[in-house]
Design an enzyme around this catalytic site. Structure first.
Site, PDB file in Angstrom:
ATOM      1  N   LYS A 177      39.636  -1.647 -16.970  1.00  0.00           N
ATOM      2  CA  LYS A 177      40.604  -1.328 -15.913  1.00  0.00           C
ATOM      3  C   LYS A 177      39.858  -0.555 -14.826  1.00  0.00           C
ATOM      4  O   LYS A 177      39.530   0.616 -14.989  1.00  0.00           O
ATOM      5  CB  LYS A 177      41.741  -0.446 -16.454  1.00  0.00           C
ATOM      6  CG  LYS A 177      42.842  -0.249 -15.432  1.00  0.00           C
ATOM      7  CD  LYS A 177      43.474   1.119 -15.468  1.00  0.00           C
ATOM      8  CE  LYS A 177      42.881   2.122 -14.556  1.00  0.00           C
ATOM      9  NZ  LYS A 177      42.863   1.826 -13.098  1.00  0.00           N
ATOM     10  N   GLU A 253      32.810  10.555 -19.059  1.00  0.00           N
ATOM     11  CA  GLU A 253      31.931  11.028 -17.974  1.00  0.00           C
ATOM     12  C   GLU A 253      32.855  11.609 -16.921  1.00  0.00           C
ATOM     13  O   GLU A 253      33.554  10.863 -16.230  1.00  0.00           O
ATOM     14  CB  GLU A 253      31.132   9.853 -17.388  1.00  0.00           C
ATOM     15  CG  GLU A 253      30.208   9.167 -18.374  1.00  0.00           C
ATOM     16  CD  GLU A 253      29.011  10.023 -18.755  1.00  0.00           C
ATOM     17  OE1 GLU A 253      28.720  11.008 -18.045  1.00  0.00           O
ATOM     18  OE2 GLU A 253      28.390   9.727 -19.777  1.00  0.00           O
ATOM     19  N   CYS A 287      29.799  12.357  -8.600  1.00  0.00           N
ATOM     20  CA  CYS A 287      30.059  13.413  -9.583  1.00  0.00           C
ATOM     21  C   CYS A 287      28.856  14.331  -9.733  1.00  0.00           C
ATOM     22  O   CYS A 287      28.984  15.438 -10.219  1.00  0.00           O
ATOM     23  CB  CYS A 287      30.409  12.774 -10.909  1.00  0.00           C
ATOM     24  SG  CYS A 287      29.191  11.568 -11.393  1.00  0.00           S
ATOM     25  N   GLU A 388      35.178  20.824  -7.275  1.00  0.00           N
ATOM     26  CA  GLU A 388      34.462  19.697  -6.699  1.00  0.00           C
ATOM     27  C   GLU A 388      35.081  19.392  -5.326  1.00  0.00           C
ATOM     28  O   GLU A 388      36.284  19.174  -5.234  1.00  0.00           O
ATOM     29  CB  GLU A 388      34.776  18.505  -7.605  1.00  0.00           C
ATOM     30  CG  GLU A 388      33.621  17.725  -8.070  1.00  0.00           C
ATOM     31  CD  GLU A 388      34.069  16.539  -8.907  1.00  0.00           C
ATOM     32  OE1 GLU A 388      35.224  16.426  -9.352  1.00  0.00           O
ATOM     33  OE2 GLU A 388      33.198  15.698  -9.127  1.00  0.00           O
TER      34      GLU A 388
HETATM   35  P1  NAP Z   1      40.631   9.718 -11.726  1.00  0.00           P
HETATM   36  O1  NAP Z   1      41.825   9.972 -10.938  1.00  0.00           O
HETATM   37  O2  NAP Z   1      40.481  10.406 -13.035  1.00  0.00           O
HETATM   38  O3  NAP Z   1      40.568   8.132 -11.919  1.00  0.00           O
HETATM   39  C1  NAP Z   1      39.574   7.500 -12.652  1.00  0.00           C
HETATM   40  C2  NAP Z   1      40.154   6.304 -13.357  1.00  0.00           C
HETATM   41  O4  NAP Z   1      41.141   6.734 -14.285  1.00  0.00           O
HETATM   42  C3  NAP Z   1      40.853   5.319 -12.424  1.00  0.00           C
HETATM   43  O5  NAP Z   1      40.628   4.019 -12.894  1.00  0.00           O
HETATM   44  C4  NAP Z   1      42.309   5.711 -12.571  1.00  0.00           C
HETATM   45  O6  NAP Z   1      43.212   4.697 -12.259  1.00  0.00           O
HETATM   46  C5  NAP Z   1      42.360   6.030 -14.046  1.00  0.00           C
HETATM   47  N1  NAP Z   1      43.501   6.862 -14.434  1.00  0.00           N
HETATM   48  C6  NAP Z   1      44.178   7.757 -13.681  1.00  0.00           C
HETATM   49  N2  NAP Z   1      45.177   8.307 -14.422  1.00  0.00           N
HETATM   50  C7  NAP Z   1      45.114   7.748 -15.652  1.00  0.00           C
HETATM   51  C8  NAP Z   1      45.866   7.894 -16.861  1.00  0.00           C
HETATM   52  N3  NAP Z   1      46.879   8.745 -16.933  1.00  0.00           N
HETATM   53  N4  NAP Z   1      45.522   7.154 -17.920  1.00  0.00           N
HETATM   54  C9  NAP Z   1      44.497   6.288 -17.857  1.00  0.00           C
HETATM   55  N5  NAP Z   1      43.739   6.090 -16.743  1.00  0.00           N
HETATM   56  C10 NAP Z   1      44.045   6.827 -15.665  1.00  0.00           C
HETATM   57  O7  NAP Z   1      39.314  10.055 -10.935  1.00  0.00           O
HETATM   58  P2  NAP Z   1      38.950   9.642  -9.458  1.00  0.00           P
HETATM   59  O8  NAP Z   1      39.477  10.655  -8.545  1.00  0.00           O
HETATM   60  O9  NAP Z   1      39.276   8.231  -9.198  1.00  0.00           O
HETATM   61  O10 NAP Z   1      37.360   9.697  -9.555  1.00  0.00           O
HETATM   62  C11 NAP Z   1      36.636  10.804  -9.179  1.00  0.00           C
HETATM   63  C12 NAP Z   1      36.279  11.652 -10.395  1.00  0.00           C
HETATM   64  O11 NAP Z   1      35.405  10.930 -11.242  1.00  0.00           O
HETATM   65  C13 NAP Z   1      35.523  12.881  -9.969  1.00  0.00           C
HETATM   66  O12 NAP Z   1      35.963  14.002 -10.677  1.00  0.00           O
HETATM   67  C14 NAP Z   1      34.088  12.554 -10.342  1.00  0.00           C
HETATM   68  O13 NAP Z   1      33.295  13.680 -10.556  1.00  0.00           O
HETATM   69  C15 NAP Z   1      34.284  11.735 -11.561  1.00  0.00           C
HETATM   70  N6  NAP Z   1      33.102  10.895 -11.809  1.00  0.00           N
HETATM   71  C16 NAP Z   1      32.325  11.203 -12.880  1.00  0.00           C
HETATM   72  C17 NAP Z   1      31.189  10.465 -13.144  1.00  0.00           C
HETATM   73  C18 NAP Z   1      30.334  10.801 -14.326  1.00  0.00           C
HETATM   74  O14 NAP Z   1      29.521   9.973 -14.691  1.00  0.00           O
HETATM   75  N7  NAP Z   1      30.491  11.953 -14.946  1.00  0.00           N
HETATM   76  C19 NAP Z   1      30.853   9.387 -12.324  1.00  0.00           C
HETATM   77  C20 NAP Z   1      31.668   9.081 -11.237  1.00  0.00           C
HETATM   78  C21 NAP Z   1      32.804   9.859 -11.007  1.00  0.00           C
HETATM   79  P3  NAP Z   1      43.859   4.596 -10.790  1.00  0.00           P
HETATM   80  O15 NAP Z   1      42.741   4.256  -9.887  1.00  0.00           O
HETATM   81  O16 NAP Z   1      44.856   3.526 -10.922  1.00  0.00           O
HETATM   82  O17 NAP Z   1      44.462   5.941 -10.485  1.00  0.00           O
END
Ligand code: NAP
Length: 484
Positions: A177, A253, A287, A388
């Site tokens: 997804k 991650e 990230c 962040e």
């Molecule tokens: P996010 O809101 O957590 O979304 C990430 C993914 O999770 C999306 O596919 C999102 O779907 C899905 N999601 C959201 N709510 C969910 C739920 N309740 N159940 C299951 N899946 C759910 O994060 P983001 O804002 O898109 O991404 C940025 C974050 O990712 C930052 O904190 C960044 O640091 C982190 N990141 C970490 C790494 C690493 O390797 N550590 C790498 C890249 C990014 P939708 O798009 O439909 O909301």
């Protein structure tokens, strides 16, 4: 055009199709606001179908010899590289990063197929000396089973392959997804997987704007044995809690809040190059990007002058235009967060050295652009020091001694990446060992590579992607005690 038709659909059990509900949602350009495409809005029912397809083919896929599975992975790599330009354009159109970065991401994403295709041949077991003469003790490794993968929007290609490549290499099958802002890159990758000829159901794709409903199906469906997630710490915690119910394996991650330290013995030119790469790549939406830049007080003035000079040369614009180095922020929420962090810092006494404002004039009117920014006089209590930012804002903080800056760098619940610049080799080892982070860039602003483990300490995650460790996440350890 039939090719485009299939590109707008989900991929389940080797077939393209819409959501069971017939619903779709639209994907927009963050640079122009223009609608790019409609994709299926899958629900839990579609997720269940994809999980069943993955489960059905698992025995066939997991039984293949590793070199046979590797052949499929190499083919996926080859096709990705062959189509690099087209994939990069799709990626930039929906995500916004400059084209040259998107090309780099596609190459990086393809490299996970190379690395894990090779690693699949090195899933070694063990024999253990028994305590009695009539027994033989063996350890073998086997794939975990069906993996549900959830990816973010900031690296729409690399976050997908960093999960799918090791999972498939290990013998697992996958349901992906992708993030709702960037499903088109994922769809284009699955078009390639279709051409590769993976057995039907080995890799499945569902696009949705109901992440909660689909996420719940992933957690509650007993056929899913592992959740592989990249995204925010908040959602990571939610998934970890949910996975506990069936004790599913998780690989998480999560968010970061990287310190970037410039010591008085640093090569300042190299430190500026590192800071520019770490901070402004992908508009600061990575990230592992530098979120707090600590500079020794004796070199603060010199470093600041060099950094501001570089930042002022950055070209802001639509990532699809050649020469652009900083694109738009992904969406309204991300844009507001950056504005709020800057406003909060300024209200509490920070000084803007360059940038500091959104851009809404002329070609920037329809996107969410923020001028590359450098802030100084940053102090405790400002949000930018605690969360962040995920934007092109470099906050500079002066420090006096090594112990003080290490303490400040570690003073956060996050522990993904940390950077520092010094030419003193003893200091390099000493500081690297004391920083509580999973990734340390020493005189290096771009440490991520497929052959090294990527992941965080503390609330930045569980497990590692990439490296030798990356495939282990998808393997169970089985001990066999054989009586003779
Ligand atoms: P996010 O809101 O957590 O979304 C990430 C993914 O999770 C999306 O596919 C999102 O779907 C899905 N999601 C959201 N709510 C969910 C739920 N309740 N159940 C299951 N899946 C759910 O994060 P983001 O804002 O898109 O991404 C940025 C974050 O990712 C930052 O904190 C960044 O640091 C982190 N990141 C970490 C790494 C690493 O390797 N550590 C790498 C890249 C990014 P939708 O798009 O439909 O909301």
């Amino acid at each position: 055009m039939p090719a485009m038709q299939s590109q707008r659909q989900n991929y389940i059990g080797g077939k393209w199709g819409g959501a069971a509900s017939g619903r779709t949602f639209s994907v927009h350009s963050p640079a122009t606001g223009e609608e790019l495409e409609h994709v299926p809005d899958a629900g839990p029912q579609d997720a269940a179908r994809a999980i069943e397809a993955a489960h059905r083919v698992f025995p066939e896929w997991s039984k293949l010899a590793a070199p046979e599975r590797a052949t499929f992975l190499f083919k996926a790599r080859d096709l990705m590289l062959e189509r690099k330009e087209a994939l990069a354009r799709i990626l930039t159109a929906e995500q916004g990063k400059p084209l040259y970065e998107a090309r780099g991401e596609i190459a990086y994403a393809a490299a996970f197929f190379t690395w894990f295709a090779e690693e699949s041949k090195r899933v070694y077991g063990e024999t253990i000396p028994a305590t009695v003469p009539h027994k033989r003790l063996m350890v073998i490794k086997q794939p975990v089973g069906v993996v549900a993968a959830i990816t973010p929007w900031n690296f729409p290609a690399a976050m997908v392959t960093r999960k799918i490549a090791p999972a498939l290499a290990a013998g697992c099958t996958v349901v992906l997804k992708p993030a709702e802002q960037t499903p088109l890159t994922a769809i284009a990758l699955f078009k390639i997987f279709e051409e590769v000829g993976f057995p039907a159901g080995v890799a499945n794709l569902i696009t949705t704007q109901d992440p909660r409903g689909v996420g719940r199906e992933f957690l509650e469906n007993p056929l899913v044995r592992m959740i592989a997630f990249t995204g925010s710490t908040e959602v990571g915690k939610l998934l970890m809690r949910g996975a506990a119910e069936q004790v599913k394996r998780v690989s998480l991650e999560l968010g970061g809040h990287a310190p970037f330290i410039v010591f008085d013995d640093a090569d300042l030119d190299k430190a500026v190059v590192g800071a520019m790469a770490s901070k402004f790549r992908n508009m600061g939406q990575t990230c592992i990007c530098a979120n707090r830049i600590y500079v020794h007080e004796s070199v603060l003035e010199a470093f600041t002058a060099k950094l501001v000079e570089q930042v002022e040369q950055l070209k802001l614009g639509n990532g699809l235009e050649e020469g652009v180095q900083v694109g738009p922020l992904i969406d309204e929420q991300g844009f507001k967060k950056v504005c709020t962090h800057v406003e909060d810092a300024v209200a509490k006494g920070a000084r803007v050295l360059t940038g500091g404002q959104p851009r809404t004039d002329g070609p920037f009117a329809q996107g969410r652009f923020f001028s590359p920014t450098v802030l100084t006089d940053i102090r405790k209590g400002m949000r930018i020091l605690e969360e962040e930012t995920f934007g092109p804002v470099a906050p500079l903080i002066a420090f006096r001694d090594e112990a003080e800056v290490i303490q400040a760098a570690n003073d956060t619940p996050y522990g993904l990446a940390a950077y520092f610049f010094s030419q003193n080799v003893s200091r390099c080892i000493r500081v690297a060992e004391q920083l509580e982070y999973g990734i340390i860039g020493v005189n290096d602003g771009m440490p991520a590579v497929p052959q090294a483990p990527f992941g965080g300490f503390k609330e930045s995650g569980v497990g590692r992607e990439g490296g030798r460790e990356g495939i282990e996440e998808f393997l169970e350890v089985k001990f066999i005690s054989l009586g003779l």
